[in-house]
Write a protein that holds these residues in place. Structure first.
Motif, short mmCIF file in Angstrom:
data_model
loop_
_atom_site.label_atom_id
_atom_site.label_comp_id
_atom_site.label_asym_id
_atom_site.label_seq_id
_atom_site.Cartn_x
_atom_site.Cartn_y
_atom_site.Cartn_z
N SER A 16 32.19 -31.37 -0.15
CA SER A 16 31.14 -30.37 -0.05
C SER A 16 31.53 -29.30 0.96
O SER A 16 32.43 -29.49 1.79
CB SER A 16 29.82 -31.02 0.37
N ILE A 190 21.36 -21.83 2.11
CA ILE A 190 22.04 -22.10 0.84
C ILE A 190 21.41 -23.29 0.14
O ILE A 190 21.24 -23.29 -1.09
CB ILE A 190 23.55 -22.34 1.09
N ASP A 191 21.07 -24.34 0.92
CA ASP A 191 20.42 -25.51 0.33
C ASP A 191 19.08 -25.12 -0.29
O ASP A 191 18.74 -25.56 -1.41
CB ASP A 191 20.22 -26.58 1.39
N THR A 194 19.77 -23.17 -3.41
CA THR A 194 20.16 -24.06 -4.51
C THR A 194 18.95 -24.77 -5.09
O THR A 194 18.80 -24.88 -6.32
CB THR A 194 21.18 -25.09 -3.99
N VAL A 198 17.64 -24.48 -8.89
CA VAL A 198 17.45 -25.67 -9.73
C VAL A 198 16.02 -25.71 -10.27
O VAL A 198 15.78 -26.05 -11.43
CB VAL A 198 17.78 -26.94 -8.93
#
Length: 472
Positions: A16, A190-191, A194, A198
């Motif tokens: 990652s 960024i998380d 994301t 999603v």
């Protein structure tokens, strides 16, 4: 070696971003600590050696002073204390005198022999004994020389190296932890980005924008994704409107076509087709059916072309727009022989897609042909104006009402006066889309003959002399 490198690369690509940042931070700290250790070790070694050399010079001067007073052969040498400083006197004949109990020293070197012979005044040497390194300082005295030797003590350097190693390991561990924390904090937007992406992919909810947070590149990325979602939302809305408009436009001709066909089928089943519909009425009905089928075919083709959302899969190429206009006018004349087209075109080179441009010009000529009175040709003019290729298509019809001008290029829009004429209201919309795709502009006005004047401006291509390329 290559196989090992390949495995490392595959392992690295599987990690990652957070793990990569942690490894990079720890590696950077380890390299920095190692470089600092090397520099510090060299500096410490240089400082210790400099101090030892100064001490040797001082001790040799004391011994030389005593030897000057008592003579090299009679000077009293202090007994060896058991460690530390070593000394000896080298006489002119090459013999040596050493303190009682002192360990043996390396033989007098060739360089030290030159000092004894008076060739040079002093000499600082270094070397390795069986156990440790040593420094030897030779000083010329009378007809011989005195030598002072100090065994190098590496214990301080070793202790320093061990301390630096422990500090380096601690720094690497702390660096890894700090890098992990920084990566977690820095990648938190960024998380969240994301997770939002999603969520949008799972729910298909394009209205759920991503909160604008963070700074710099993160904010730019979030804004770019929000712009992409807005574009997708607009595209989906446009597709929905297109489907609704298409269903509305198809409903009337399909209903009329179905009723006429059902009437023919019902009369034929009853055997009263000939009596109920005279030959003239039957011919008129069949002509209407043919016209409706042709109108549906045109409408479906235009819908297919419009629904693609682009100007086709053609490649952009350098072309003479005059050739495209002439081809479109010829095609329009073959489709509607009653419409006369008067051409006044000059060569203007553009960079574009020929089939799409020809379809746009054909739609302009067809639209003008519907309004041109008998005996009044559709005038098509093409010329260069500055850095633009200007195409004008005008007719001698009634023109376009001022209230209709803002919506002329809208899909399915038809003025009240055009309801009775054939067409789908998509022709000029396709023209607008093709012109926009080529970086041009389409406008509508009134011609000198009183009809409509449709004007298209496209960026002209500037040819480079002696080359087939062009600059827009």
């Amino acid at each position: 070696m290559s196989r090992t490198g390949g495995r490392l690369r595959r392992w690295w690509h599987r990690q990652s971003l957070r793990t990569r940042l942690t490894v990079i931070a720890a590696t950077a700290i380890a390299v920095s600590v190692f470089a600092a250790f090397q520099v510090a070790s060299e500096l410490l070694d240089w400082e210790l050696r400099s101090t030892a050399e100064e001490q040797l010079r001082a001790d040799s001067r004391v011994l030389a002073a005593n030897a000057e007073r008592a003579g090299l052969a009679q000077v009293q040498l202090p007994p060896y204390p058991g460690s530390g400083l070593l000394m000896r006197v080298v006489l002119a004949d090459g013999s040596v005198r050493v303190p009682d109990g002192q360990p043996s020293l390396p033989p007098v070197s060739e360089g030290a022999g030159l000092v004894v012979q008076g060739v040079s005044a002093e000499l600082m040497e270094s070397g390795d004994s069986d156990d440790d390194g040593y420094l030897v300082y030779t000083l010329r005295v009378a007809d011989g020389a005195v030598q002072v030797v100090r065994v190098a003590d590496d214990s301080s350097v070793n202790r320093f190296g061990l301390g630096m190693l422990l500090i380096g390991l601690l720094c690497v561990v702390c660096g890894g932890l700090v890098g992990r924390a920084v990566a977690r904090t820095g990648l938190a937007p960024i998380d969240r980005l994301t997770a939002a992406a999603v969520r949008v992919a799972r729910t298909r909810d394009l209205d759920a924008g991503i909160p604008d947070e963070g700074g710099g590149e993160i904010r730019q990325l979030i804004r770019s994704i929000n712009d992409m979602l807005a574009a997708l939302r607009d595209s989906r809305q446009a597709q929905r409107l297109l489907a609704e408009d298409a269903a509305h436009e198809l409903k009337t001709p399909l209903t009329s076509l179905r009723l006429n066909i059902e009437l023919l089928i019902r009369l034929d089943r009853r055997g009263t087709l000939d009596s109920a519909l005279p030959s003239e009425s039957r011919s008129r009905l069949l002509n209407d059916l043919g016209g409706q089928v042709a109108e549906l075919s045109t409408l479906v083709a235009e819908l297919t072309d419009l629904a693609r959302g682009d100007v086709g899969d053609e490649n952009t190429e350098l072309l003479d727009f005059a050739d495209v206009v002439v081809a479109a006018a010829t095609q329009a004349g073959s489709r509607v022989p009653d419409v006369e087209v008067a051409l006044d075109v000059s060569s203007v080179w553009v960079s574009g897609r020929p089939a799409a441009l020809q379809r746009a010009v054909l739609n302009l000529v067809d639209n003008a042909g519907k309004w041109s009175p008998a005996g009044q040709p559709v005038q098509v003019r093409l010329r260069a104006e500055g850095a633009a290729a200007v195409l004008e298509v005008d007719d001698a019809g009634p023109g376009i009402d001022a209230a209709d001008v803002p919506r002329v290029f809208d899909r399915f829009y038809r003025a009240d006066s055009a309801r009775a004429l054939p067409g789908s209201g998509l022709g000029l919309s396709i023209v607008q889309r093709v012109v926009d795709a080529h970086g041009g502009r389409a406008t509508v006005g009134r011609s000198a003959r009183g009809g409509a004047l449709l004007r298209v401006e496209l960026p002209a291509a500037r040819l480079i002399a002696g080359n087939d390329t062009a600059v827009r």
